[in-house]
Design an enzyme around this catalytic site. Structure first.
Site, short mmCIF file in Angstrom:
data_model
loop_
_atom_site.label_atom_id
_atom_site.label_comp_id
_atom_site.label_asym_id
_atom_site.label_seq_id
_atom_site.Cartn_x
_atom_site.Cartn_y
_atom_site.Cartn_z
N ARG A 37 0.82 -1.22 0.00
CA ARG A 37 0.00 0.00 0.00
C ARG A 37 0.85 1.26 0.00
NH1 ARG A 37 -5.35 -1.64 3.56
NH2 ARG A 37 -6.46 -2.38 1.72
N LYS A 198 -18.53 -17.06 2.55
CA LYS A 198 -19.98 -17.01 2.75
C LYS A 198 -20.75 -16.37 1.60
CE LYS A 198 -19.75 -16.30 7.75
NZ LYS A 198 -19.93 -15.16 8.65
N GLY A 351 -9.33 -8.74 -0.32
CA GLY A 351 -8.13 -8.92 0.49
C GLY A 351 -7.53 -10.31 0.37
N GLY A 374 -12.10 -4.08 0.90
CA GLY A 374 -13.54 -3.82 1.00
C GLY A 374 -14.04 -2.79 -0.01
P1 ADP Z 1 -11.84 -11.81 -0.13
O1 ADP Z 1 -11.11 -11.28 1.07
O2 ADP Z 1 -10.93 -12.01 -1.29
O3 ADP Z 1 -13.07 -11.00 -0.48
P2 ADP Z 1 -13.35 -13.69 1.43
O4 ADP Z 1 -12.97 -12.94 2.66
O5 ADP Z 1 -14.71 -13.63 0.95
O6 ADP Z 1 -12.34 -13.29 0.24
O7 ADP Z 1 -13.05 -15.25 1.63
C1 ADP Z 1 -11.82 -15.73 2.07
C2 ADP Z 1 -11.99 -16.86 3.06
O8 ADP Z 1 -12.84 -17.88 2.55
C3 ADP Z 1 -10.68 -17.52 3.37
O9 ADP Z 1 -10.34 -17.29 4.72
C4 ADP Z 1 -10.93 -18.99 3.09
O10 ADP Z 1 -10.36 -19.86 4.05
C5 ADP Z 1 -12.43 -19.07 3.13
N1 ADP Z 1 -12.92 -20.26 2.40
C6 ADP Z 1 -12.78 -20.53 1.10
N2 ADP Z 1 -13.28 -21.74 0.79
C7 ADP Z 1 -13.77 -22.25 1.94
C8 ADP Z 1 -14.42 -23.48 2.30
N3 ADP Z 1 -14.65 -24.43 1.38
N4 ADP Z 1 -14.78 -23.66 3.58
C9 ADP Z 1 -14.53 -22.71 4.50
N5 ADP Z 1 -13.91 -21.53 4.23
C10 ADP Z 1 -13.54 -21.31 2.98
MG MG Z 2 -11.57 -11.44 3.18
#
Ligand code: ADP
Ligand code: MG
Length: 394
Positions: A37, A198, A351, A374
């Site tokens: 950053r 989720k 992230g 975010g």
């Molecule tokens: P980003 O930060 O890129 O937006 P998210 O925060 O939505 O991504 O998701 C990241 C998290 O999702 C990670 O910590 C990862 O461990 C979790 N994750 C991915 N696949 C699964 C799964 N099958 N079961 C549980 N957690 C998962």
């Molecule tokens: Mg995340």
């Protein structure tokens, strides 16, 4: 969109107040673990220095909740910035007040000063007009380069933009252009890949993508809720039972809009979330009771890779599995590699998604890696970011 850029300003000799996003990750000892950053803000800072501006930087750091918290001082950030610029960086102990104003008055053209964490004052997050005025009076013009903070209407992002002539820094411009191009007039076919933990976190994103994309691939924990919504048993996998109906609605919407939907056809299951757990590759309808889906399988990776090769634009948010656990990272790594080899434009936001791409070491081969976290997610959801809107309204 953005109307004025930092390159359009006449800044020689002027006090230029610059909002940057120096909210860097640190370890338990407070050492910076990733300076991406800080590096991302260098083009704007160096441009201003070379044009003889008096550069006054401000940023938030952590969540000190409106009080001075020694853990969230920006001293280490000032040191790192100074190393990266090869020039001294003056650092004040507050971001407003008489001592800060005195330091600003002494600043010479081409010099750089970093104000203390703006979140040491409650007025920052409250977007208090009096606090915004105190910040604004430090400068004559305002440049916002903090795309990562643009989803918040805070004093140092939107408050100051209303009080001074305001323009977007280079990082802000790059982010807004790259992400806008995905949503408006992308080269087609346009593909989105969405994963992560989720569905509930990603509903707005999925809705916006369903309106725009030709192909949508789902993975990660989120896909489990879609499996269950279609009547499959998913063992002890992460599932959001409150969102089964929502998942069915999104599936129906994909059909109505003729979006090609790719759900995993094979998954890696594990007895628990530990690296040494027993694992198996199965079809999603064959998850053994008590086991968890932890990653997409190799057939799904190949199916996604094939669509990536056919697409002219691909946008990716959310890892395909529990990539923090090495044996469960293969699906995410495979998709990252396919993105790196894609013939079209590739964009990664979020992230954990960005961390995953960096872990694989292919970030240089992605067209745009969003630094926004975010803010990137909200932008891709189709929301107007207040920090961006405040610049556009000028
Ligand atoms: P980003 O930060 O890129 O937006 P998210 O925060 O939505 O991504 O998701 C990241 C998290 O999702 C990670 O910590 C990862 O461990 C979790 N994750 C991915 N696949 C699964 C799964 N099958 N079961 C549980 N957690 C998962
Ligand atoms: Mg995340």
């Amino acid at each position: 969109m953005l109307t004025l850029g930092v390159q359009d300003l006449d800044v020689a000799g002027k006090r230029v107040l610059v909002r940057v996003d120096f909210n860097v990750p640190t370890d338990a000892a407070g050492e910076i673990t990733d300076d991406t950053r800080i590096r991302a803000a260098l083009p704007t800072i160096e441009h201003l220095m070379h044009r003889g501006a008096r550069v006054i930087l401000m940023s938030h750091f952590g969540r000190p909740k409106g009080k001075v918290d020694e853990r969230y001082r920006l001293n280490k950030v000032a040191e790192r910035l100074s190393q990266l610029l090869g020039k001294p960086v003056i650092k004040t102990d507050d971001c407003i007040g008489p001592e800060t104003e005195a330091a600003v008055r002494k600043l010479k053209p081409g010099e750089v000063l970093l104000l203390e964490n703006v979140r040491f004052h409650p007025g920052e997050e409250a977007n208090d007009p009096a606090f915004a005025r105190q910040l604004a009076q430090l400068g004559e013009v305002f440049v916002n380069d903090a795309f990562g903070a643009a989803h918040r209407a805070h004093a140092s992002t939107t408050g100051v933009a209303e009080l001074l002539p305001a323009a977007a820094g280079f990082l802000m411009q790059k982010e807004v252009e790259a992400l806008s191009r995905v949503l408006t007039n992308p080269e087609r076919p346009l593909m989105a890949i969405v994963g992560g933990a989720k569905v509930s976190d990603k509903i707005k994103l999925l809705e916006n993508f369903l309106r725009r994309v030709d192909v949508l691939a789902l993975g990660g924990g989120m896909a489990n809720t879609f499996f269950k919504a279609q009547g499959m048993e998913v063992g002890s996998s992460l599932v959001e039972d409150d969102f089964l109906e929502e998942a069915r609605r999104l599936l129906a919407e994909a059909r109505e809009r003729d979006v090609k939907l790719i759900l995993p056809e094979d998954v890696l299951v594990a007895e628990d979330l530990k690296a040494d757990a027993r694992t198996a590759l199965v079809r999603p309808q064959e998850v053994p009771p008590g086991w968890k889906i932890v990653d997409i399988g190799p057939r799904t990776v190949e199916r996604i890779a094939e669509e990536i090769r056919k697409s002219r634009t691909v946008v990716w948010n959310g890892p395909m599995g529990v990539f923090e656990v090495k044996p469960f990272a293969r699906g995410t790594e495979g998709v990252a590699r396919a993105m790196a080899e894609a013939p079209g434009t590739t964009v990664v936001g979020g992230g954990d998604s960005v961390a995953a791409v960096e872990q694989v070491g292919v970030s240089r081969r992605i067209s745009h890696i969003s630094t926004g976290g975010g803010a990137s997610l909200e932008f891709l959801e189709g929301k107007e970011l207040p920090g961006v809107a405040a610049l556009a309204a000028k």
